[in-house]
Design an enzyme around this catalytic site. Structure first.
Site, PDB file in Angstrom:
ATOM      1  N   ARG A  27       0.822  -1.215   0.000  1.00  0.00           N
ATOM      2  CA  ARG A  27       0.000   0.000   0.000  1.00  0.00           C
ATOM      3  C   ARG A  27       0.858   1.268   0.000  1.00  0.00           C
ATOM      4  O   ARG A  27       0.494   2.269  -0.603  1.00  0.00           O
ATOM      5  CB  ARG A  27      -0.944   0.000   1.197  1.00  0.00           C
ATOM      6  CG  ARG A  27      -1.999  -1.083   1.077  1.00  0.00           C
ATOM      7  CD  ARG A  27      -3.117  -0.817   2.029  1.00  0.00           C
ATOM      8  NE  ARG A  27      -4.066  -1.913   2.051  1.00  0.00           N
ATOM      9  CZ  ARG A  27      -5.110  -1.967   2.874  1.00  0.00           C
ATOM     10  NH1 ARG A  27      -5.327  -0.977   3.722  1.00  0.00           N
ATOM     11  NH2 ARG A  27      -5.931  -2.981   2.845  1.00  0.00           N
TER      12      ARG A  27
ATOM     13  N   ASP B 107     -15.342   9.682  10.391  1.00  0.00           N
ATOM     14  CA  ASP B 107     -14.256   8.730  10.173  1.00  0.00           C
ATOM     15  C   ASP B 107     -12.962   9.529  10.109  1.00  0.00           C
ATOM     16  O   ASP B 107     -12.965  10.762   9.985  1.00  0.00           O
ATOM     17  CB  ASP B 107     -14.461   7.937   8.869  1.00  0.00           C
ATOM     18  CG  ASP B 107     -13.724   6.595   8.893  1.00  0.00           C
ATOM     19  OD1 ASP B 107     -14.363   5.564   9.188  1.00  0.00           O
ATOM     20  OD2 ASP B 107     -12.498   6.583   8.648  1.00  0.00           O
TER      21      ASP B 107
HETATM   22  C1  LIG Z   1     -14.023  -1.752   9.248  1.00  0.00           C
HETATM   23  S1  LIG Z   1     -14.555  -0.092   9.134  1.00  0.00           S
HETATM   24  C2  LIG Z   1     -16.149  -0.176   9.907  1.00  0.00           C
HETATM   25  C3  LIG Z   1     -17.212   0.556   9.138  1.00  0.00           C
HETATM   26  C4  LIG Z   1     -18.619   0.452   9.711  1.00  0.00           C
HETATM   27  N1  LIG Z   1     -18.703   0.990  11.044  1.00  0.00           N
HETATM   28  C5  LIG Z   1     -19.113  -0.967   9.676  1.00  0.00           C
HETATM   29  O1  LIG Z   1     -19.145  -1.633  10.714  1.00  0.00           O
HETATM   30  O2  LIG Z   1     -19.460  -1.451   8.594  1.00  0.00           O
HETATM   31  C6  LIG Z   1     -13.545   0.727  10.374  1.00  0.00           C
HETATM   32  C7  LIG Z   1     -13.443   2.215  10.173  1.00  0.00           C
HETATM   33  O3  LIG Z   1     -12.884   2.794  11.356  1.00  0.00           O
HETATM   34  C8  LIG Z   1     -12.097   3.890  10.959  1.00  0.00           C
HETATM   35  N2  LIG Z   1     -11.156   4.247  12.036  1.00  0.00           N
HETATM   36  C9  LIG Z   1     -10.092   3.527  12.480  1.00  0.00           C
HETATM   37  N3  LIG Z   1      -9.458   4.203  13.457  1.00  0.00           N
HETATM   38  C10 LIG Z   1     -10.135   5.357  13.635  1.00  0.00           C
HETATM   39  C11 LIG Z   1      -9.960   6.476  14.498  1.00  0.00           C
HETATM   40  N4  LIG Z   1      -8.954   6.538  15.381  1.00  0.00           N
HETATM   41  N5  LIG Z   1     -10.851   7.492  14.408  1.00  0.00           N
HETATM   42  C12 LIG Z   1     -11.873   7.433  13.524  1.00  0.00           C
HETATM   43  N6  LIG Z   1     -12.090   6.414  12.678  1.00  0.00           N
HETATM   44  C13 LIG Z   1     -11.223   5.386  12.729  1.00  0.00           C
HETATM   45  C14 LIG Z   1     -11.418   3.413   9.694  1.00  0.00           C
HETATM   46  O4  LIG Z   1     -10.953   4.485   8.897  1.00  0.00           O
HETATM   47  C15 LIG Z   1     -12.529   2.601   9.028  1.00  0.00           C
HETATM   48  O5  LIG Z   1     -13.219   3.369   8.070  1.00  0.00           O
END
Ligand SMILES: C[S@@+](CC[C@H](N)C(=O)[O-])C[C@H]1O[C@@H](n2cnc3c(N)ncnc32)[C@H](O)[C@@H]1O
Length: 275
Positions: free
Chosen positions: A40, A146
């Site tokens: 990546r 996010d």
């Molecule tokens: C696997 S996705 C989950 C999406 C959705 N909530 C679902 O369950 O389908 C995890 C998301 O958490 C976000 N994320 C990770 N660390 C974060 C942080 N410190 N603050 C905000 N968002 C974060 C990532 O960018 C990602 O888009």
């Protein structure tokens, strides 16, 4: 080190990168992510015309570090989908929407924390439009946050490949979707009534939260799994602070509160209320 690599990539460089990631996001990066990091981030080196990962690290460590959001975008896992974990949307439709309907006109605030590309907050919006008669006229906002700016840009545009629409292909949901034609064939977009309820914003869950409100429902699903135990504990505590008295917290299927908080009690599968 693989001989075929375009750039040399050492374990020390991987360690330095993952230290930056955990410091900025809370995301703990496993050893097994070495190859994923390389592939990546090699793309970033190429795009920036850098010679090697040493130069990339030097760039990330600069004071203004405009590259940090790009590093974050490159390594986050944004896996999501419309109506993912459908039992939560059933709970919303069958348990919460009737309660909220019984308080007509009361403002409603919902937070999708870690909303990725927006399928989660738009699923919430569609459930409310279907199950809360006054949803379009009510003071109702779904905050969608996010850390990943690319994912958020997609949430903001609300445009998705049609092959990812899943349940949206069928009634009742399909009426909330516009299908692209001509140049936009193969794409769908959420209808303006759905988009009007959702407000995407960048927010780091391990940083400051410039939020004034308490929330009737917080969805923080499949986000904590990437954090270590102290970060999870602190996050759950802060989410509990942000819940209204009758509020509910929705977590992902692999996220349990055991050992993390005594302030919340389970009320349905991975749905919690204040104890
Ligand atoms: C696997 S996705 C989950 C999406 C959705 N909530 C679902 O369950 O389908 C995890 C998301 O958490 C976000 N994320 C990770 N660390 C974060 C942080 N410190 N603050 C905000 N968002 C974060 C990532 O960018 C990602 O888009």
């Amino acid at each position: 080190m693989r001989a075929s690599r375009e750039y040399p990539f050492t374990w020390e460089e991987f360690e330095a990168l993952r230290r930056l990631v955990v410091a900025h996001t809370g995301i703990v990066v496993a050893d097994t992510k070495f190859e994923m990091f390389y592939s990546r981030l090699a793309r970033r080196l190429r795009a920036l015309g850098l010679r090697d990962f040493r130069d990339y690290l030097a760039l990330l460590r600069q004071g203004d570090a405009a590259e940090i959001p790009e590093l974050i975008n490159a390594i986050t896992t944004n896996l999501t989908g419309f109506f993912r974990e459908p039992h939560h949307f059933e709970f919303l439709a069958k348990t919460l929407a009737p309660r909220w309907a019984a308080r007509p006109g009361a403002p409603l605030r919902i937070w999708s924390a870690g909303c990725a590309s927006g399928e989660e907050p738009y699923s919430i919006a569609m459930v409310l439009l279907e199950h809360l008669a006054d949803a379009p006229r009510r003071d109702l906002r779904i905050l969608a946050t996010d850390l990943d700016t690319q994912a958020l840009a997609q949430a903001d545009a609300a445009i998705y490949p049609a092959d990812r629409m899943g349940p949206l292909a069928h009634p009742p949901w399909r009426r909330w979707v516009l299908r692209g034609r001509g140049e936009r064939a193969g794409l769908i977009r959420m209808r303006p009534e759905v988009r009007a309820l959702v407000h995407p914003r960048r927010l780091n869950l391990i940083g400051d939260w410039p939020l004034e409100r308490r929330y009737d429902a917080i969805f923080c699903r499949n986000v904590m799994i990437y954090f270590d135990a102290p970060t999870k504990r602190r996050l759950v505590d802060r989410l509990a602070d942000r819940l209204g008295d009758q509020g509910h917290l929705f977590l992902g299927h692999a996220e349990s509160l055991i050992g993390l908080s005594q302030r919340l009690r389970p009320v349905a599968r991975t749905v919690y209320a204040l104890a």
